[in-house]
Design an enzyme around this catalytic site. Sequence first.
Site, PDB file in Angstrom:
ATOM      1  N   ARG A  14      41.385  35.532  49.261  1.00  0.00           N
ATOM      2  CA  ARG A  14      40.780  34.374  48.421  1.00  0.00           C
ATOM      3  C   ARG A  14      41.896  32.824  48.131  1.00  0.00           C
ATOM      4  NH1 ARG A  14      38.407  35.235  43.799  1.00  0.00           N
ATOM      5  NH2 ARG A  14      36.443  33.918  44.247  1.00  0.00           N
ATOM      6  N   TYR A  73      33.300  27.672  31.343  1.00  0.00           N
ATOM      7  CA  TYR A  73      34.316  28.637  31.563  1.00  0.00           C
ATOM      8  C   TYR A  73      35.883  28.724  31.652  1.00  0.00           C
ATOM      9  CZ  TYR A  73      35.803  33.147  33.562  1.00  0.00           C
ATOM     10  OH  TYR A  73      36.182  34.189  33.906  1.00  0.00           O
ATOM     11  N   LYS A  74      35.846  27.212  32.268  1.00  0.00           N
ATOM     12  CA  LYS A  74      37.478  27.329  32.626  1.00  0.00           C
ATOM     13  C   LYS A  74      38.570  26.725  31.656  1.00  0.00           C
ATOM     14  CE  LYS A  74      36.735  27.308  38.130  1.00  0.00           C
ATOM     15  NZ  LYS A  74      37.753  27.820  38.320  1.00  0.00           N
TER      16      LYS A  74
HETATM   17  C1  HEM Z   1      37.494  36.235  37.435  1.00  0.00           C
HETATM   18  C2  HEM Z   1      39.896  39.827  38.609  1.00  0.00           C
HETATM   19  C3  HEM Z   1      37.401  40.460  43.113  1.00  0.00           C
HETATM   20  C4  HEM Z   1      34.991  36.168  41.977  1.00  0.00           C
HETATM   21  C5  HEM Z   1      37.856  37.413  37.915  1.00  0.00           C
HETATM   22  C6  HEM Z   1      38.396  37.841  36.592  1.00  0.00           C
HETATM   23  C7  HEM Z   1      38.881  38.404  36.518  1.00  0.00           C
HETATM   24  C8  HEM Z   1      39.121  39.037  37.928  1.00  0.00           C
HETATM   25  C9  HEM Z   1      39.912  39.884  35.815  1.00  0.00           C
HETATM   26  C10 HEM Z   1      38.489  37.020  35.085  1.00  0.00           C
HETATM   27  C11 HEM Z   1      37.588  37.368  34.430  1.00  0.00           C
HETATM   28  C12 HEM Z   1      37.529  37.027  33.298  1.00  0.00           C
HETATM   29  O1  HEM Z   1      37.304  36.063  32.566  1.00  0.00           O
HETATM   30  O2  HEM Z   1      37.143  37.499  31.340  1.00  0.00           O
HETATM   31  C13 HEM Z   1      39.632  40.423  40.338  1.00  0.00           C
HETATM   32  C14 HEM Z   1      40.214  41.534  40.327  1.00  0.00           C
HETATM   33  C15 HEM Z   1      39.234  41.677  41.450  1.00  0.00           C
HETATM   34  C16 HEM Z   1      38.458  40.792  42.243  1.00  0.00           C
HETATM   35  C17 HEM Z   1      40.902  42.816  39.981  1.00  0.00           C
HETATM   36  C18 HEM Z   1      39.340  42.574  43.257  1.00  0.00           C
HETATM   37  C19 HEM Z   1      38.456  43.292  43.393  1.00  0.00           C
HETATM   38  C20 HEM Z   1      37.492  39.352  43.292  1.00  0.00           C
HETATM   39  C21 HEM Z   1      36.229  39.018  44.457  1.00  0.00           C
HETATM   40  C22 HEM Z   1      35.922  37.657  44.160  1.00  0.00           C
HETATM   41  C23 HEM Z   1      36.484  37.324  42.512  1.00  0.00           C
HETATM   42  C24 HEM Z   1      36.640  39.502  45.957  1.00  0.00           C
HETATM   43  C25 HEM Z   1      35.080  37.169  45.224  1.00  0.00           C
HETATM   44  C26 HEM Z   1      34.200  36.437  45.172  1.00  0.00           C
HETATM   45  C27 HEM Z   1      35.934  35.996  41.170  1.00  0.00           C
HETATM   46  C28 HEM Z   1      35.216  34.449  40.755  1.00  0.00           C
HETATM   47  C29 HEM Z   1      35.856  34.849  38.689  1.00  0.00           C
HETATM   48  C30 HEM Z   1      36.986  35.818  38.649  1.00  0.00           C
HETATM   49  C31 HEM Z   1      34.991  33.835  40.995  1.00  0.00           C
HETATM   50  C32 HEM Z   1      35.962  33.363  38.187  1.00  0.00           C
HETATM   51  C33 HEM Z   1      37.064  32.831  38.299  1.00  0.00           C
HETATM   52  C34 HEM Z   1      36.726  31.264  37.294  1.00  0.00           C
HETATM   53  O3  HEM Z   1      36.173  30.314  37.707  1.00  0.00           O
HETATM   54  O4  HEM Z   1      38.226  31.200  37.159  1.00  0.00           O
HETATM   55  N1  HEM Z   1      38.081  37.710  38.597  1.00  0.00           N
HETATM   56  N2  HEM Z   1      38.567  39.803  40.762  1.00  0.00           N
HETATM   57  N3  HEM Z   1      37.014  38.289  42.070  1.00  0.00           N
HETATM   58  N4  HEM Z   1      36.692  36.835  39.950  1.00  0.00           N
HETATM   59 FE1  HEM Z   1      37.540  38.438  40.482  1.00  0.00          FE
END
Ligand code: HEM
Length: 348
Positions: free
Chosen positions: A228, A321-322
């Site tokens: 993704r 948030y970003k």
């Molecule tokens: C954000 C880790 C999988 C969607 C994040 C954050 C972390 C993270 C550490 C930052 C959260 C914060 O603000 O502290 C992971 C890990 C994954 C994973 C280790 C593996 C299993 C996914 C998947 C999705 C997803 C499969 C699918 C929908 C998101 C979204 C954000 C996010 C939408 C916000 C990002 C932004 O707006 O910049 N993720 N994630 N994540 N994750 Fe994941």
Amino acid sequence: MTLAFKPDETFRGDYTYRNSDAAILRFPFPFPEDRYMYSVNIEPHVRSGPTDVFRRPFDVDEHYIAECRDKAITLERDPSRCQALPHMMLAQWDTLELLMESLAADYPTHFALIKEGDDFGSRWTWINRPLGIEQSFIFGNPDTLPCEPFEYITRQAQGDFAICDQRDNNLYMDAGMVTSQADWSLAFDVGMSFMEWHGPVPLAHQAGVFERALKFLLMLRLGQPMRRLNWTMTINPRLDTSPESYPEWGPDRASLTPDNIGRKLHLRVELQTLWRLPRSNAILFPIRCYLASLDELARVPKWGARLHRVLSTLPPELVDYKGLTRFLPTALDWLAAHDDGRELPIGI
Ligand code: HEM
């Protein structure tokens, strides 16, 4: 495949990082439509896609040597950026094997892996020509490497890596090498569950995005990786935008002007992949970061126009948030000059 590395470019201090014309054209621009909202945007990580970036399991590009050096600087200053809980040793070896085999198969000019057997206890020799490394070791014996296997191999790879242990129908972030993250902390998140570490993300929980994503990931199959894209924006081509180093980069948000924003503001795109690991049953989550300045992106006219439309319609919760609030009006003014309002086709 031969790559023209740019070993001297920097991601801090004088920020000499730039993209070549070829690197701009292969940039994984993340917006196929004029609007953006969170979704379960997961697809098979097959050897095809809109640009060359998607064609290999682990992409290596012209920034490889410089990025590995920047990672070493960050680790020297803060060793807690690499952590693995004790029960993750099997997953560490799984990761080392996956990376070494993939890099050697896809970039034989640059990497080689000579194995005297496939099982634990076999002698392996790893050759990394760009970094000048040749290392023999016993697969499965950490004492035969200069550091633990996960740290050893991820120091030689672009991007960040998290390993999630799967138990109790949940995923736990029980290991990570995180030196180029978009403002989240491994030291804070280590040991957390899928919903816990995603806690700060706005709107997506209510929309059921994380519930569906977790269900999907728990069934991820060996040999069928998924991917993704995620994105944010960063001032200067800086890899280490962690909470730990916030005092070094946070104030840069106030430094943007109409004159410098094209050069200083970067779209930061993460190509995230998901891999079931064979022995540990853990999930490896590599996060490969690509940076391009507005000046560079606007050289592809439809990207300049599309970015203008996405940013001008972005939900306020995502703007906040970003971390875009402070400079968004300046960015929109700059991008408006690159958007003639014509309809753009769906796709990048
Ligand atoms: C954000 C880790 C999988 C969607 C994040 C954050 C972390 C993270 C550490 C930052 C959260 C914060 O603000 O502290 C992971 C890990 C994954 C994973 C280790 C593996 C299993 C996914 C998947 C999705 C997803 C499969 C699918 C929908 C998101 C979204 C954000 C996010 C939408 C916000 C990002 C932004 O707006 O910049 N993720 N994630 N994540 N994750 Fe994941």
